[in-house]
Design a protein around this motif. Structure first.
Motif, PDB file in Angstrom:
ATOM      1  N   ARG A  60       0.819  -1.215   0.000  1.00 21.52           N
ATOM      2  CA  ARG A  60       0.000   0.000   0.000  1.00 21.52           C
ATOM      3  C   ARG A  60       0.853   1.267   0.000  1.00 21.52           C
ATOM      4  O   ARG A  60       0.545   2.231  -0.699  1.00 21.52           O
ATOM      5  CB  ARG A  60      -0.948  -0.007   1.208  1.00 21.52           C
ATOM      6  CG  ARG A  60      -1.973   1.127   1.211  1.00 21.52           C
ATOM      7  CD  ARG A  60      -2.840   1.127  -0.048  1.00 21.52           C
ATOM      8  NE  ARG A  60      -3.543  -0.110  -0.240  1.00 21.52           N
ATOM      9  CZ  ARG A  60      -4.768  -0.362   0.249  1.00 21.52           C
ATOM     10  NH1 ARG A  60      -5.388   0.568   0.936  1.00 21.52           N
ATOM     11  NH2 ARG A  60      -5.365  -1.516   0.034  1.00 21.52           N
ATOM     12  N   LEU A  61       1.921   1.241   0.774  1.00 22.85           N
ATOM     13  CA  LEU A  61       2.808   2.421   0.779  1.00 22.85           C
ATOM     14  C   LEU A  61       3.385   2.656  -0.616  1.00 22.85           C
ATOM     15  O   LEU A  61       3.503   3.800  -1.074  1.00 22.85           O
ATOM     16  CB  LEU A  61       3.940   2.239   1.807  1.00 22.85           C
ATOM     17  CG  LEU A  61       3.550   2.311   3.288  1.00 22.85           C
ATOM     18  CD1 LEU A  61       4.752   2.017   4.176  1.00 22.85           C
ATOM     19  CD2 LEU A  61       2.978   3.686   3.644  1.00 22.85           C
ATOM     20  N   SER A  62       3.714   1.559  -1.282  1.00 22.68           N
ATOM     21  CA  SER A  62       4.267   1.684  -2.641  1.00 22.68           C
ATOM     22  C   SER A  62       3.233   2.233  -3.606  1.00 22.68           C
ATOM     23  O   SER A  62       3.582   2.989  -4.525  1.00 22.68           O
ATOM     24  CB  SER A  62       4.744   0.318  -3.143  1.00 22.68           C
ATOM     25  OG  SER A  62       5.715  -0.168  -2.280  1.00 22.68           O
ATOM     26  N   ALA A  63       1.974   1.854  -3.391  1.00 24.66           N
ATOM     27  CA  ALA A  63       0.913   2.362  -4.273  1.00 24.66           C
ATOM     28  C   ALA A  63       0.712   3.853  -4.047  1.00 24.66           C
ATOM     29  O   ALA A  63       0.447   4.600  -4.997  1.00 24.66           O
ATOM     30  CB  ALA A  63      -0.387   1.606  -4.000  1.00 24.66           C
ATOM     31  N   ILE A  64       0.844   4.288  -2.787  1.00 22.71           N
ATOM     32  CA  ILE A  64       0.632   5.708  -2.481  1.00 22.71           C
ATOM     33  C   ILE A  64       1.868   6.536  -2.856  1.00 22.71           C
ATOM     34  O   ILE A  64       1.752   7.651  -3.344  1.00 22.71           O
ATOM     35  CB  ILE A  64       0.275   5.898  -0.988  1.00 22.71           C
ATOM     36  CG1 ILE A  64      -1.063   5.194  -0.665  1.00 22.71           C
ATOM     37  CG2 ILE A  64       0.161   7.376  -0.615  1.00 22.71           C
ATOM     38  CD1 ILE A  64      -1.426   5.170   0.802  1.00 22.71           C
ATOM     39  N   MET A  65       3.047   5.967  -2.578  1.00 18.10           N
ATOM     40  CA  MET A  65       4.302   6.691  -2.870  1.00 18.10           C
ATOM     41  C   MET A  65       5.164   5.840  -3.798  1.00 18.10           C
ATOM     42  O   MET A  65       6.172   5.265  -3.366  1.00 18.10           O
ATOM     43  CB  MET A  65       5.070   6.957  -1.571  1.00 18.10           C
ATOM     44  CG  MET A  65       4.301   7.744  -0.531  1.00 18.10           C
ATOM     45  SD  MET A  65       5.193   7.794   1.053  1.00 18.10           S
ATOM     46  CE  MET A  65       6.216   9.228   0.824  1.00 18.10           C
ATOM     47  N   PRO A  66       4.776   5.698  -5.078  1.00 17.87           N
ATOM     48  CA  PRO A  66       5.518   4.798  -5.975  1.00 17.87           C
ATOM     49  C   PRO A  66       6.991   5.156  -6.110  1.00 17.87           C
ATOM     50  O   PRO A  66       7.835   4.298  -6.357  1.00 17.87           O
ATOM     51  CB  PRO A  66       4.789   4.923  -7.310  1.00 17.87           C
ATOM     52  CG  PRO A  66       3.850   6.054  -7.183  1.00 17.87           C
ATOM     53  CD  PRO A  66       3.660   6.378  -5.747  1.00 17.87           C
ATOM     54  N   GLU A  67       7.295   6.433  -5.894  1.00 24.96           N
ATOM     55  CA  GLU A  67       8.697   6.869  -6.037  1.00 24.96           C
ATOM     56  C   GLU A  67       9.583   6.250  -4.956  1.00 24.96           C
ATOM     57  O   GLU A  67      10.802   6.178  -5.107  1.00 24.96           O
ATOM     58  CB  GLU A  67       8.791   8.401  -6.027  1.00 24.96           C
ATOM     59  CG  GLU A  67       8.444   9.093  -4.716  1.00 24.96           C
ATOM     60  CD  GLU A  67       6.947   9.245  -4.450  1.00 24.96           C
ATOM     61  OE1 GLU A  67       6.149   8.649  -5.208  1.00 24.96           O
ATOM     62  OE2 GLU A  67       6.581   9.936  -3.485  1.00 24.96           O
TER      63      GLU A  67
END
Lengths: 418, 301
Positions: free
Chosen positions: B154-161
């Motif tokens: 989920r963190l990756s989806a919100i902050m893909p960078e």
């Protein structure tokens, strides 16, 4: 001749060597094919065995369940747990619940029509759920007992709430609702820490609380602490105040007709385990018999709530509301005030005890004061099922009242944070 | 021209500041906060609404929590109706980003092999049952990996960078869990199959992972306080099975457990079931250290 013999010998030898070799190659190919077929059959048999073993195991499990009188659980969705009001597995139903309130009243006050009786005070049937993303519906139908012992059905609340709007922090609600005035008026009776409504709220806002039909706009202020402003425009039916069962009907005023409400409510965490809430509320409208008395009523209130949270669900709660009533009658202006103070200590999740002190000036021409002190002890079985004992003493009229209360709830039941 | 350059510099600084702003993550429990911190590192700022000494079922929603959620980018919950109180707070927070189905709403029970899903007719006569199964799944460290994976996704989806940063942290977290799990399992290996008594049914995931057998519960039914009659039955089971340890969480009433212990000679083991529930249980790993250590000590005696 020798040459011919040699050729014949070579041919014979070749025939001897190569013909059987050709024959064995064909046989070998056949054997290999047969082996492959055998392996395939073996694999197929293994698969079939596994399949039937699994089937037998499954059937055995089912037989055991049936023998044990159970049925298989519904499949659990792999995603997040559905919200209350989103419909549970296998049911596309909203949350449906019923809460009953039975009271036994024993006392010395002979003017109290409920004295020495056990009665079902109220049944609340709630149907709640989402209509659409961020849109919530709430229907609370109540059946309450009147002074003559008859029951009257009514819609206590029925509204649609738009929890998100294009304006961040703003939500809008339309329909019938308990008006957001102070801490106790918007809260349903089965959530109180005592049996009876604090006297000043009953007297100034009505014995069933102040509920109206209209629109309420609520705005969570963009501040670093909790601060919420509410503004409502309501139509309050005077019928709500005409069916008192309170034994001192003369003490009860309430509001009716076109009514405006406003509330500002803030909360400050003092420490990790302490929180202080303060609020100011105001409501303006007409008296319930304004066609006869031509009276206008304004009620203002200040409320304060302090919570100290301890371990093992221990909690100290102090709550107080101070109300001012301004009533304009042709040729006369009445200014009255009253308050209650409530101290509650929760020992653990099952037991709490409290004290409440009530004081008020009655809202009518003849200035009179009333006060009482109550001691309350509650045994909570679940969040919605409680047994309560309350002793109330009226030092002025030297009246004693003992209430025994059973609040009991079935089904999922939710109320907004108040 | 000078003004334009100043403006450009100003916007660059602003955009850098915005980029540097850590994601505001709110968790219902301290265990989730600890795992989220492991995965999110300095890219997130985590607040837990419940304290480690609290029973998550009975957290009292407070207005200050509404403000915390109003400002949140992501709310992480146990789900399975364990922390159901979060819903009224989310509704009051007017933050559309953290509503059900939005990227800011994360129920980490997804992917967990759920235990004790009640079957047949379910009602309150059976006590406080969770219809989606026993929700105390974070007490199995292997499930900690699933929770961490859900958070990393989920963190990756919100902050893909920052995706590679989160997955690197996830890998490190999983490696540490694998190492520690071996240690914890070795520590409790001598007691494989040992029966234990528990106050509340919080322990099926933990017991299964470490090969312990929950032989009886002091609560006659989930959430129902022990009755004298039921405690007599418990005493009988503790004596018959030779149970050495009665496991009770810090927030439960110890008296019934002491009563059983006095009658049987078993030892009451007061344990945290969440990070911060007891001194030394400062993060998810040390919580498990404390749990495993305390239970081993009791079983050794």
């Amino acid at each position: 001749m020798k040459k011919i013999s040699a050729v014949i010998c070579v041919l014979a030898f070749s025939a001897r060597i190569f013909v059987p070799l050709e024959a064995s190659a064909a046989e070998a190919a056949e054997v290999s094919a047969m082996r492959r077929e055998l392996d395939a059959m073996r694999a197929e048999i293994t698969q079939m065995r596994e399949f039937y073993d699994a089937k037998i195991e499954n059937m055995r499990g089912k037989i055991e369940e049936l023998e044990a009188g159970r049925v298989t659980a519904p499949p659990v969705p792999g995603g997040p747990t559905p919200l209350p009001g989103m419909g549970r597995p296998a049911f596309e139903l909203p949350d449906i619940s019923a809460v009953g309130n039975v009271i036994a009243n024993y006392g010395t006050d002979r003017s109290d029509p409920d004295r020495n009786k056990v009665f079902l005070e109220e049944v609340e049937l709630a149907i709640q759920g989402y209509l659409y993303p961020d849109i919530w519906a709430n229907f609370i139908i109540s059946l309450h007992r009147e002074s003559d012992g008859e029951y009257e059905a009514g819609i206590e609340e029925g509204y649609i709430e738009f929890m998100s709007t294009p304006i961040p922090g703003l939500s809008v609600l339309a329909g019938r609702k308990l008006v957001g005035f102070g801490k106790v008026n918007p809260v349903h009776a089965h959530h109180w820490n005592y049996v009876d409504r604090p006297a000043v709220l009953e007297s100034y806002l009505g014995d069933h609380g102040l509920a109206g039909q209209g629109v309420n706009v609520s705005y969570l202020l963009p501040l670093p602490f909790f601060s919420q402003a509410d503004f409502g425009v309501w139509y309050v039916d005077d019928h709500d105040h005409h069916h008192h069962h309170h034994h001192h009907d003369d003490d009860v005023l309430g509001l009716a007709d076109r009514t405006y409400s406003a509330r500002l409510w803030s909360s400050f965490p003092i420490a990790e385990d302490q929180e202080l809430e303060i609020g100011a509320s105001g409501v303006t409208g007409y008296g319930p018999d304004h066609e006869e008395h031509e009276d206008k009523v304004w009620v203002g209130g200040l409320d304060l709530t302090y919570r100290l949270l301890g371990d093992r669900e221990r909690r100290l709660l102090y709550q107080s509301e101070l109300l001012f009533l301004h009533r304009q009658i042709p040729g006369e202006t009445l200014d009255r005030w009253g308050f209650y103070k409530h101290l509650n200590y929760r020992f653990n999740r099952n037991w709490d005890a409290g004290l409440r002190f009530d004081w008020l000036e009655t809202p009518f021409s003849e200035r009179d004061t009333k006060y009482s002190i109550s001691g309350i002890i509650t045994r909570s079985l679940t969040e919605t099922t409680k047994l309560r004992l309350q002793y109330k003493f009226d030092p002025k009229d030297i009246e004693h009242t003992v209430y025994l209360q059973a609040v009991f709830g079935l089904g999922p039941h939710a109320h907004a944070l108040e | 021209m000078k003004k334009i350059l100043i403006m450009i510099c100003f916007f660059c600084v602003l955009s850098l500041a915005a980029e540097a702003r850590p994601l505001k993550v709110v968790t219902t429990t301290t265990d989730l906060a600890s795992i989220a911190e492991e995965i999110g590192g300095e890219k997130i700022r985590v607040t837990s609404l419940a304290r480690g000494t609290q029973d998550h079922h009975y957290v009292e929603p407070r207005p200050s929590m509404v403000v915390t959620l109003r400002d949140a980018d992501l709310v992480i919950m146990i789900g399975m109706d364990h922390d159901i109180w979060i819903q009224s707070l989310i509704n009051s927070a007017r933050n559309p980003n953290i509503r059900f189905g939005r990227p800011g709403y994360l129920d980490v029970s997804s992917g967990i092999d759920k235990k004790e899903i009640p079957v047949g007719r379910i009602d309150a006569s059976m006590g406080h049952l969770h219809i989606y199964g026993n929700p105390h799944y974070w007490l199995d460290p292997a499930n900690g990996k699933i929770i961490a994976r859900n958070i990393a996704d989920r963190l990756s989806a919100i902050m893909p960078e920052n995706s590679s940063y989160f997955y690197e942290n996830l890998e490190n977290f999983n490696l540490r869990i694998d190492e520690k799990l071996k240690e914890w399992q070795e520590e409790l290996a001598p007691f494989r199959g040992a029966p234990i008594a528990v106050y509340h049914g919080s322990w099926p995931y933990f017991a299964d992972r470490f090969g312990l057998e929950v032989a009886c519960e002091l609560e006659p039914k989930p959430g129902i306080p022990p009755s004298p009659g039921h405690l007599r039955e418990v005493i009988e089971i503790v004596r018959r099975r030779g149970i050495k340890a009665i496991i009770i969480e810090v927030f439960h009433n110890e008296r019934p457990a002491r009563f059983v212990a006095d009658a049987t000679g078993a030892q009451v083991v007061v344990v945290p079931s969440s990070v911060g529930g007891m001194e030394g249980a400062d993060d998810y790993f040390s919580l498990m250290d404390v749990l495993v250590g305390k239970i081993r000590e009791a079983l050794e005696k």
